[in-house]
Design a protein around this motif. Structure first.
Motif, PDB file in Angstrom:
ATOM      1  N   TYR A  38       0.837  -1.201   0.000  1.00 52.11           N
ATOM      2  CA  TYR A  38       0.000   0.000   0.000  1.00 52.11           C
ATOM      3  C   TYR A  38       0.870   1.249   0.000  1.00 52.11           C
ATOM      4  O   TYR A  38       0.568   2.229  -0.700  1.00 52.11           O
ATOM      5  CB  TYR A  38      -0.927  -0.003   1.215  1.00 52.11           C
ATOM      6  CG  TYR A  38      -1.964   1.104   1.178  1.00 52.11           C
ATOM      7  CD1 TYR A  38      -3.204   0.891   0.595  1.00 52.11           C
ATOM      8  CD2 TYR A  38      -1.678   2.366   1.700  1.00 52.11           C
ATOM      9  CE1 TYR A  38      -4.151   1.910   0.544  1.00 52.11           C
ATOM     10  CE2 TYR A  38      -2.614   3.382   1.652  1.00 52.11           C
ATOM     11  CZ  TYR A  38      -3.845   3.145   1.071  1.00 52.11           C
ATOM     12  OH  TYR A  38      -4.765   4.154   1.012  1.00 52.11           O
ATOM     13  N   GLY A  64       2.140   1.787  -3.390  1.00 49.86           N
ATOM     14  CA  GLY A  64       1.054   2.266  -4.229  1.00 49.86           C
ATOM     15  C   GLY A  64       0.791   3.745  -4.014  1.00 49.86           C
ATOM     16  O   GLY A  64       0.497   4.483  -4.968  1.00 49.86           O
ATOM     17  N   GLU A  97       0.976   6.660  -7.004  1.00 46.24           N
ATOM     18  CA  GLU A  97      -0.081   7.635  -7.282  1.00 46.24           C
ATOM     19  C   GLU A  97       0.400   9.064  -7.025  1.00 46.24           C
ATOM     20  O   GLU A  97       0.077   9.983  -7.783  1.00 46.24           O
ATOM     21  CB  GLU A  97      -1.314   7.344  -6.432  1.00 46.24           C
ATOM     22  CG  GLU A  97      -2.472   8.303  -6.634  1.00 46.24           C
ATOM     23  CD  GLU A  97      -2.961   8.370  -8.074  1.00 46.24           C
ATOM     24  OE1 GLU A  97      -3.581   9.402  -8.439  1.00 46.24           O
ATOM     25  OE2 GLU A  97      -2.750   7.405  -8.839  1.00 46.24           O
ATOM     26  N   ARG A 143       2.516  10.061  -9.921  1.00 47.00           N
ATOM     27  CA  ARG A 143       1.696  10.281 -11.117  1.00 47.00           C
ATOM     28  C   ARG A 143       1.072  11.672 -11.087  1.00 47.00           C
ATOM     29  O   ARG A 143       1.080  12.398 -12.092  1.00 47.00           O
ATOM     30  CB  ARG A 143       0.597   9.221 -11.200  1.00 47.00           C
ATOM     31  CG  ARG A 143      -0.219   9.286 -12.488  1.00 47.00           C
ATOM     32  CD  ARG A 143      -1.458   8.408 -12.410  1.00 47.00           C
ATOM     33  NE  ARG A 143      -2.422   8.905 -11.436  1.00 47.00           N
ATOM     34  CZ  ARG A 143      -3.238   9.936 -11.661  1.00 47.00           C
ATOM     35  NH1 ARG A 143      -3.199  10.590 -12.823  1.00 47.00           N
ATOM     36  NH2 ARG A 143      -4.092  10.320 -10.736  1.00 47.00           N
ATOM     37  N   GLN A 203       6.621   0.920  -8.415  1.00 46.74           N
ATOM     38  CA  GLN A 203       5.772  -0.070  -9.081  1.00 46.74           C
ATOM     39  C   GLN A 203       6.489  -1.406  -9.189  1.00 46.74           C
ATOM     40  O   GLN A 203       5.908  -2.475  -8.952  1.00 46.74           O
ATOM     41  CB  GLN A 203       5.388   0.437 -10.467  1.00 46.74           C
ATOM     42  CG  GLN A 203       4.314  -0.393 -11.150  1.00 46.74           C
ATOM     43  CD  GLN A 203       2.950  -0.200 -10.522  1.00 46.74           C
ATOM     44  OE1 GLN A 203       2.396   0.901 -10.534  1.00 46.74           O
ATOM     45  NE2 GLN A 203       2.388  -1.259  -9.961  1.00 46.74           N
ATOM     46  N   SER A 263       0.682  -1.834  -4.739  1.00 47.23           N
ATOM     47  CA  SER A 263      -0.723  -2.180  -4.951  1.00 47.23           C
ATOM     48  C   SER A 263      -1.451  -0.954  -5.497  1.00 47.23           C
ATOM     49  O   SER A 263      -0.962   0.171  -5.389  1.00 47.23           O
ATOM     50  CB  SER A 263      -1.373  -2.632  -3.640  1.00 47.23           C
ATOM     51  OG  SER A 263      -1.380  -1.577  -2.697  1.00 47.23           O
ATOM     52  N   GLU A 264      -2.616  -1.177  -6.096  1.00 52.97           N
ATOM     53  CA  GLU A 264      -3.392  -0.076  -6.655  1.00 52.97           C
ATOM     54  C   GLU A 264      -4.012   0.756  -5.535  1.00 52.97           C
ATOM     55  O   GLU A 264      -4.610   0.223  -4.599  1.00 52.97           O
ATOM     56  CB  GLU A 264      -4.510  -0.622  -7.553  1.00 52.97           C
ATOM     57  CG  GLU A 264      -5.356   0.434  -8.207  1.00 52.97           C
ATOM     58  CD  GLU A 264      -4.615   1.215  -9.287  1.00 52.97           C
ATOM     59  OE1 GLU A 264      -5.100   2.290  -9.679  1.00 52.97           O
ATOM     60  OE2 GLU A 264      -3.548   0.745  -9.743  1.00 52.97           O
ATOM     61  N   THR A 265      -3.837   2.058  -5.615  1.00 56.92           N
ATOM     62  CA  THR A 265      -4.441   2.948  -4.622  1.00 56.92           C
ATOM     63  C   THR A 265      -5.940   3.069  -4.894  1.00 56.92           C
ATOM     64  O   THR A 265      -6.341   3.303  -6.043  1.00 56.92           O
ATOM     65  CB  THR A 265      -3.791   4.345  -4.688  1.00 56.92           C
ATOM     66  OG1 THR A 265      -2.393   4.221  -4.427  1.00 56.92           O
ATOM     67  CG2 THR A 265      -4.409   5.292  -3.674  1.00 56.92           C
ATOM     68  N   ALA A 320      -9.666   4.333  -5.521  1.00 62.72           N
ATOM     69  CA  ALA A 320     -10.131   5.533  -6.210  1.00 62.72           C
ATOM     70  C   ALA A 320     -10.480   6.677  -5.250  1.00 62.72           C
ATOM     71  O   ALA A 320     -10.125   7.834  -5.519  1.00 62.72           O
ATOM     72  CB  ALA A 320     -11.322   5.196  -7.096  1.00 62.72           C
ATOM     73  N   LYS A 360      -7.297   8.333  -4.224  1.00 61.23           N
ATOM     74  CA  LYS A 360      -6.745   9.121  -5.332  1.00 61.23           C
ATOM     75  C   LYS A 360      -7.448  10.470  -5.433  1.00 61.23           C
ATOM     76  O   LYS A 360      -6.799  11.505  -5.616  1.00 61.23           O
ATOM     77  CB  LYS A 360      -6.904   8.358  -6.651  1.00 61.23           C
ATOM     78  CG  LYS A 360      -6.040   7.125  -6.799  1.00 61.23           C
ATOM     79  CD  LYS A 360      -6.267   6.491  -8.169  1.00 61.23           C
ATOM     80  CE  LYS A 360      -5.438   5.232  -8.361  1.00 61.23           C
ATOM     81  NZ  LYS A 360      -5.648   4.634  -9.704  1.00 61.23           N
TER      82      LYS A 360
END
Length: 214
Positions: free
Chosen positions: A136, A139, A143, A146, A185, A190-192, A194, A197
């Motif tokens: 996490y 991740g 984000e 990004r 990555q 892991s994907e954060t 939504a 974000k």
């Protein structure tokens, strides 16, 4: 880095406080040459210089937050590989901190008056992310980088065309942020979620809107 795990808690507190104080007061040393050092300082009128300074102050605040995030995430990372990654990224982010502070001085401007607040808030966020586990935490880095990349690209478009010094600094920062996100990555981010974000985006807009002036 492994030796840091055996420091007395008081030593950790002192080291952390020293880092925070140096960051919020603009005391930073770069390990790489300033990308804009050899470029001409293009002629700008007063409004253009104020605008460039406002954008570079925002970028400096972003680096204050980056130092806080990486310091907190490194402290609570579970593996040596994670600690090493955060430490290396932190060194490169300190370059950014030094470069943007130098450019602000050249533009006749100042650091954000709210740097202690930015640092404290980012440290708390980094700690919360790290406490949720390495995947996490990574991740969160992906984000963050990004969103920072997009923010830097917008500054490249907004800076006065003749401000080659600021533009060179921002472009190198953008390249480094992309690399930091890719490294996180590769370590297993892991994907954060939504909603997180979206919250990060809102907080980023508040920060940039305030730091431009303060």
């Amino acid at each position: 880095m492994a030796a840091d795990r055996y420091l007395h808690p008081l030593d950790r507190l002192i080291i952390g406080a020293d880092k925070a104080l140096r960051v919020v007061t603009g005391i930073a040393g770069a390990s790489r040459p300033n990308p804009g050092a050899r470029l001409p300082d293009g002629a700008m009128d007063a409004a253009e210089r104020r605008h460039a300074a406002g954008l570079m102050r925002v970028n400096h605040v972003g680096e204050v937050c980056a130092q806080a995030l990486y310091n907190s995430q490194a402290r609570y990372a579970k593996t040596d590989a994670m600690r090493a990654q955060f430490a290396q990224a932190g060194i490169e982010e300190e370059d950014h901190l030094a470069w943007t502070a130098q450019r602000l001085d050249e533009l006749g401007s100042r650091l954000s008056l709210l740097n202690p607040l930015w640092y404290a808030g980012a440290y708390a966020l980094g700690t919360a992310a790290a406490r949720m586990g390495d995947a996490y935490s990574l991740g969160f880095v992906v984000e963050t980088e990004r969103q920072v990349e997009a923010h830097l690209e917008s500054h490249l478009a907004a800076l006065p065309e003749q401000d080659a010094k600021s533009r060179a600094i921002v472009d190198q920062m953008r390249i480094d942020e992309i690399a930091h996100g890719a490294a996180a990555q590769a370590l297993g981010a892991s994907e954060t979620p939504a909603p997180v974000k979206a919250l990060m985006s809102v907080m980023g807009k508040v920060m940039t809107g305030t730091a431009y002036y303060l």
